[in-house]
Scaffold this active site. Structure first.
Site, PDB file in Angstrom:
ATOM      1  N   HIS A  28      37.199  39.525  33.834  1.00 49.21           N
ATOM      2  CA  HIS A  28      35.922  40.014  34.371  1.00 49.21           C
ATOM      3  C   HIS A  28      34.827  40.151  33.311  1.00 49.21           C
ATOM      4  O   HIS A  28      34.281  41.219  33.061  1.00 49.21           O
ATOM      5  CB  HIS A  28      36.073  41.249  35.260  1.00 49.21           C
ATOM      6  N   HIS A  82      47.282  53.189  38.136  1.00 49.75           N
ATOM      7  CA  HIS A  82      45.923  52.622  38.176  1.00 49.75           C
ATOM      8  C   HIS A  82      45.916  51.518  39.222  1.00 49.75           C
ATOM      9  O   HIS A  82      46.786  50.656  39.230  1.00 49.75           O
ATOM     10  CB  HIS A  82      45.606  52.073  36.782  1.00 49.75           C
ATOM     11  N   GLU A  84      43.639  49.114  39.788  1.00 50.16           N
ATOM     12  CA  GLU A  84      42.961  47.827  39.557  1.00 50.16           C
ATOM     13  C   GLU A  84      43.973  46.687  39.745  1.00 50.16           C
ATOM     14  O   GLU A  84      45.168  46.834  39.494  1.00 50.16           O
ATOM     15  CB  GLU A  84      42.325  47.791  38.155  1.00 50.16           C
ATOM     16  N   ASP A  86      44.987  44.085  38.344  1.00 46.35           N
ATOM     17  CA  ASP A  86      45.937  43.584  37.345  1.00 46.35           C
ATOM     18  C   ASP A  86      47.196  44.443  37.284  1.00 46.35           C
ATOM     19  O   ASP A  86      48.197  44.034  36.687  1.00 46.35           O
ATOM     20  CB  ASP A  86      45.287  43.441  35.960  1.00 46.35           C
ATOM     21  N   HIS A 148      39.654  54.031  33.090  1.00 44.66           N
ATOM     22  CA  HIS A 148      38.243  53.752  33.261  1.00 44.66           C
ATOM     23  C   HIS A 148      37.839  53.620  34.734  1.00 44.66           C
ATOM     24  O   HIS A 148      36.700  53.186  35.024  1.00 44.66           O
ATOM     25  CB  HIS A 148      37.864  52.469  32.499  1.00 44.66           C
ATOM     26  N   ASP A 167      45.796  51.689  31.268  1.00 44.47           N
ATOM     27  CA  ASP A 167      44.926  50.924  30.371  1.00 44.47           C
ATOM     28  C   ASP A 167      44.715  51.633  29.024  1.00 44.47           C
ATOM     29  O   ASP A 167      44.250  51.010  28.057  1.00 44.47           O
ATOM     30  CB  ASP A 167      43.548  50.714  31.014  1.00 44.47           C
ATOM     31  N   TYR A 195      39.066  45.786  23.158  1.00 43.55           N
ATOM     32  CA  TYR A 195      39.351  46.406  24.460  1.00 43.55           C
ATOM     33  C   TYR A 195      38.512  47.672  24.634  1.00 43.55           C
ATOM     34  O   TYR A 195      37.897  47.900  25.685  1.00 43.55           O
ATOM     35  CB  TYR A 195      40.858  46.730  24.564  1.00 43.55           C
ATOM     36  N   HIS A 228      48.743  47.111  28.953  1.00 38.48           N
ATOM     37  CA  HIS A 228      48.394  45.820  28.330  1.00 38.48           C
ATOM     38  C   HIS A 228      48.795  45.865  26.856  1.00 38.48           C
ATOM     39  O   HIS A 228      48.536  46.866  26.180  1.00 38.48           O
ATOM     40  CB  HIS A 228      46.885  45.555  28.364  1.00 38.48           C
TER      41      HIS A 228
HETATM   42 FE1  FEO Z   1      41.714  48.691  34.575  1.00 42.59          FE
HETATM   43 FE2  FEO Z   1      44.156  46.801  33.255  1.00 42.59          FE
HETATM   44  O1  FEO Z   1      43.033  47.421  34.610  1.00 42.59           O
END
Ligand code: FEO
Length: 406
Positions: A28, A82, A84, A86, A148, A167, A195, A228
């Site tokens: 993104h 989370h 999101e 991913d 976030h 994250d 990041y 991640h």
């Molecule tokens: Fe906020 Fe790795 O997604």
């Protein structure tokens, strides 16, 4: 049956069961030149628990890694730290296949999962600080709203002393190594900084609070396991300390010069601006032509900078498109505490530099030198004004850094 992908034990009872995305180059708007991982973790306790899932196309890889340890239908709890995509993109399919007793998420996480998937079975909201027994271990939930996303939370596993930080403290870095101590420190630093700069920067005040909160809780933490990049098992405070430092956004003596060019006039100006910055006392100057650098690299370089100088030629009565793109992105990241200036070349209409001034104001960058706008090809006098601009910016930057030290 042998599985194509194996889990990686990170303790006797906890396994990494995530996926490695070797090929992703864009996340993104953020250039991920070293790929990424989507980490998920399997806790083999009385209640077998899966912490987070992976991006939808990587579901089979995660399920294979889970199957190398346990029959997925034995999973009783899924924790969604989370929502999101991913980390939850394959959640509905996994829930359908596994049929866990419950899916635990924060209150906002429950809402976000509903808003994304419009019906995932068994989602229950947990409170900040709530503890759920998994058997010999306990999972305690720590809300980290807006770090976030509104739904973000971390999960602390007592008994193993692991913080699953979603994250938090993560980085986009694909590797076969699962632990940070197996990877070169300079690469870890660069990717952690990138990041932070591209994902967390707008929330720096909340980062300061969250880091202080984690320290106050004084949880014994043997490992930080983000969603991640690698897991921290040695020097676990390394990433936490860096986040704390970056969140302070202290003025520094580093300047970033960002520009693009049509016929090398703005390029020539940028080079001389850099000379002026050095002459004025900058410790380092990063010159970033946008034909060569991605907006997210600029964001990373700005993380530890004190000044931003932007140059653009005028093209069709406005900014050069790459410059407009970069400024739009940087505005969203809301980098505070910068001084700066604008410059550029033009043929018959010099609108771009005026627009740059507007952008710097919108971004809260204090303009500390008059802009330089030159026609066609800069002559010696024109280049001297560029050098002067650089010198003035550096002097203001150094003054701020000195004032901050005292
Ligand atoms: Fe906020 Fe790795 O997604």
């Amino acid at each position: 049956m042998a599985q194509p992908f194996d889990a990686v034990p990170i303790t006797d009872r906890v396994h990494w069961v995530g996926a490695i995305d070797w090929i992703i180059t864009e996340f993104h708007g953020y250039a991920t030149s070293r790929g990424t991982t989507y980490n998920a973790y399997l806790v083999m306790d009385e209640k077998v628990t899966l912490v987070d899932t992976v991006k939808a196309p990587f579901r089979d890889e995660m399920m294979s890694r889970i199957r190398s340890v346990v029959d997925p239908s034995d999973i009783e709890i899924i924790i969604s730290n989370h929502s999101e995509m991913d980390h939850s993109g394959c959640l509905p399919e996994v829930v359908e296949a596994v049929r866990p007793a419950k899916v635990l998420a924060s209150k906002n996480g429950k809402k976000a999962l509903e808003a994304h998937f419009h019906g995932v079975a068994g989602v229950e909201a947990v409170e900040d600080g709530q503890t759920v027994s998994l058997g010999d271990t306990d999972a305690t939930f720590v809300e980290t709203r807006m770090l976030h996303w509104p739904d973000s939370m971390m999960t602390y596993l007592s008994g193993e002393e692991i913080l699953f930080s979603q994250d938090g403290f993560g980085m986009h870095l694909a590797s076969t190594e699962r632990f940070a101590d197996q990877l070169p420190r300079d690469i870890l630093y660069a990717e952690l900084a990138k990041y932070y700069a591209n994902i967390l920067l707008p929330f720096s005040k909340l980062v300061t609070k969250a880091v202080a909160g984690l320290r106050e809780m004084a949880l014994p933490i043997k490992m930080i396991a983000p969603d991640h990049g690698p897991i921290y098992r040695e020097n676990v405070s390394w990433a936490v300390d860096l986040w704390g430092r970056w969140a302070d956004l202290k003025p520094t003596r580093k300047a970033v010069v960002v520009f693009d060019t049509m016929w090398q006039s703005t390029e020539a100006m940028a080079g001389v601006v850099a000379e002026g910055l050095l002459e004025g006392g900058a410790d380092s100057v990063k010159v970033m032509p946008l034909s060569a650098w991605h907006r997210s690299d600029v964001a990373m370089e700005l993380l530890e900078a004190g000044a931003l100088v932007v140059g653009s030629p005028t093209l069709n009565n406005t900014l050069f498109p790459t410059v407009a793109d970069c400024l739009t992105y940087l505005k969203g990241l809301d980098r505070k505490n910068l001084v700066g200036a604008a410059f550029g070349s033009y043929g018959w209409n010099g609108k771009a530099v005026g627009e740059l001034e507007g952008w710097l104001e919108t971004m809260g960058v204090e303009r500390v030198a008059d802009s330089v706008s030159l026609t066609y090809v800069p002559d010696t006098d024109g280049l001297a004004t560029c050098r002067h601009l650089g010198r003035q910016v550096a002097e203001a930057m150094v003054e701020r850094a000195e004032a901050d030290r005292t």
